[in-house]
Design an enzyme around this catalytic site. Structure first.
Site, short mmCIF file in Angstrom:
data_model
loop_
_atom_site.label_atom_id
_atom_site.label_comp_id
_atom_site.label_asym_id
_atom_site.label_seq_id
_atom_site.Cartn_x
_atom_site.Cartn_y
_atom_site.Cartn_z
N MET A 30 0.84 -1.19 0.00
CA MET A 30 0.00 0.00 0.00
C MET A 30 0.88 1.25 0.00
O MET A 30 0.41 2.35 0.34
CB MET A 30 -0.93 -0.01 1.21
CG MET A 30 -1.91 -1.19 1.14
SD MET A 30 -3.41 -0.96 2.11
CE MET A 30 -2.74 -0.80 3.73
N HIS A 37 9.24 -3.22 3.33
CA HIS A 37 8.91 -3.34 1.91
C HIS A 37 10.17 -3.61 1.09
O HIS A 37 10.16 -4.42 0.15
CB HIS A 37 8.27 -2.04 1.39
CG HIS A 37 6.98 -1.67 2.05
ND1 HIS A 37 6.88 -0.61 2.91
CD2 HIS A 37 5.74 -2.21 1.98
CE1 HIS A 37 5.62 -0.50 3.33
NE2 HIS A 37 4.91 -1.47 2.79
N GLY A 148 4.93 -10.20 4.08
CA GLY A 148 5.69 -10.08 5.32
C GLY A 148 5.02 -10.85 6.46
O GLY A 148 3.80 -10.81 6.61
N GLN A 149 5.84 -11.49 7.28
CA GLN A 149 5.37 -12.19 8.48
C GLN A 149 4.74 -11.21 9.47
O GLN A 149 3.95 -11.59 10.33
CB GLN A 149 6.54 -12.95 9.11
CG GLN A 149 6.25 -13.65 10.42
CD GLN A 149 5.24 -14.79 10.27
OE1 GLN A 149 5.05 -15.32 9.17
NE2 GLN A 149 4.58 -15.15 11.36
P1 AMP Z 1 1.59 -2.76 3.53
O1 AMP Z 1 2.11 -1.77 2.54
O2 AMP Z 1 1.64 -2.28 4.95
O3 AMP Z 1 0.25 -3.34 3.12
O4 AMP Z 1 2.61 -3.96 3.53
C1 AMP Z 1 2.98 -4.60 2.32
C2 AMP Z 1 3.72 -5.85 2.64
O5 AMP Z 1 4.88 -5.53 3.42
C3 AMP Z 1 2.90 -6.86 3.46
O6 AMP Z 1 3.14 -8.18 2.98
C4 AMP Z 1 3.43 -6.67 4.85
O7 AMP Z 1 3.32 -7.84 5.64
C5 AMP Z 1 4.90 -6.34 4.57
N1 AMP Z 1 5.48 -5.64 5.70
C6 AMP Z 1 4.96 -4.58 6.38
N2 AMP Z 1 5.76 -4.23 7.41
C7 AMP Z 1 6.80 -5.10 7.40
C8 AMP Z 1 7.97 -5.28 8.21
N3 AMP Z 1 8.21 -4.49 9.25
N4 AMP Z 1 8.82 -6.28 7.89
C9 AMP Z 1 8.57 -7.10 6.84
N5 AMP Z 1 7.49 -6.98 6.03
C10 AMP Z 1 6.62 -6.00 6.31
#
Ligand code: AMP
Length: 281
Positions: A30, A37, A148-149
């Site tokens: 997002m 990311h 991401g986990q």
């Molecule tokens: P988002 O943009 O927040 O929807 O996240 C996009 C992807 O990045 C998702 O698969 C999340 O799980 C991953 N993600 C978000 N924060 C972290 C983090 N601190 N470490 C690893 N992956 C992350």
């Protein structure tokens, strides 16, 4: 790096890659990129010939209008960072391209979607996630998709969805990237005031306390949960749960893998974190 806005152009790009037998990796985001990311993009760059980053703030997975409105957006900076990491395509469609007028289909995973994050945010949250991820996987048809986990329940829900619907994609899950003091990186962290930023370490402190309790031989979920809760001080968790990492059902006694998951509001900002404890027996 190329920025693509339409499904038609995205499909044409992937069709050309397929003709050359090039593998395609997809990193769903997002936006408002941070090192979490970046680690997904690096992993995709290592494993795939073509790397596509999906950038779309999905209105259907936000239950609170002000959370959606406050979500940080900076496509220019995101594009520069993705290009720097060797991403081939930034796929950033407009809301109407993803949800044209008359859009009326949703994808829902029963059971798993209703607990923890689903219970706190409402079941529409994971329905919104599953619907947009299904659409994205159909638009890009990647060989591999990277998650991401940090969003452990999202991973469990999407694994179930991919299995149930026979979606031809492999999911790769990368570890949570953290600040030096333990705070999990999140696009929402920029909204924390300096004082809230200090208090936000309560979540990772809780997870460390749970790991320490298990390390010291504790096997009772109630006692481990109590140790974790105590480490949060005056930060009240929305939930702090020890669950099976696949079913998300509560565990009573540790005997195998357990996921410790926590959510808390720090001021206006809702944060989540988790740790997977492997050697519980
Ligand atoms: P988002 O943009 O927040 O929807 O996240 C996009 C992807 O990045 C998702 O698969 C999340 O799980 C991953 N993600 C978000 N924060 C972290 C983090 N601190 N470490 C690893 N992956 C992350």
């Amino acid at each position: 790096m190329r920025t693509i806005r339409t499904v038609a152009e995205m499909r044409a790009y992937v069709a050309a890659a397929r003709r050359d037998s090039r593998s395609v990796g997809l990193v769903p985001t997002m936006g408002a990129f941070h090192a979490g990311h970046h680690s997904l993009m690096r992993a995709a760059r290592e494993r795939c010939d073509e790397v596509v980053v999906w950038l779309f703030v999905n209105p259907r997975q936000f239950e609170e209008a002000n959370d959606l409105a406050a979500y940080p957006r900076d496509e220019v900076r995101d594009a520069a960072e993705a290009a720097e990491l060797g991403v081939d395509v930034l796929f950033a469609p407009a809301v109407d391209e993803v949800y044209p007028p008359g859009f009326g289909t949703s994808v829902h995973v029963d059971g798993l979607s209703d607990v923890l994050e689903g219970a706190e945010r409402g079941v529409s949250h994971f329905t919104g996630v599953c619907t947009v991820v299904t659409k994205m996987l159909n638009m890009v048809t990647p060989d591999l998709a990277f998650f991401g986990q940090k969003d452990a329940q999202q991973v469990a829900v999407l694994r179930r969805m991919v299995r149930d619907l026979n979606v031809p994609v492999e999911l790769a899950v990368l570890p949570t990237v953290r600040e030096p003091d333990g705070l999990a990186l999140s696009s929402r962290n920029v909204r924390l005031s300096p004082d809230e930023r200090r208090r936000a370490t309560a979540l990772s402190r809780a997870l460390h306390a749970a790991e320490a309790a298990v390390g010291a031989g504790e096997r009772d979920a109630g006692a481990i949960g109590a140790a974790a809760r105590a480490a949060m001080g005056d930060v009240e968790p929305e939930y702090l749960a020890l669950v099976d990492p696949d079913s998300f059902q509560p565990v009573q006694n540790l005997n195998g893998r357990v996921l410790v998951a926590v959510a808390a509001r720090i001021g206006e900002v809702r944060l989540i974190d988790n740790t997977l404890i492997h050697k519980a027996s």
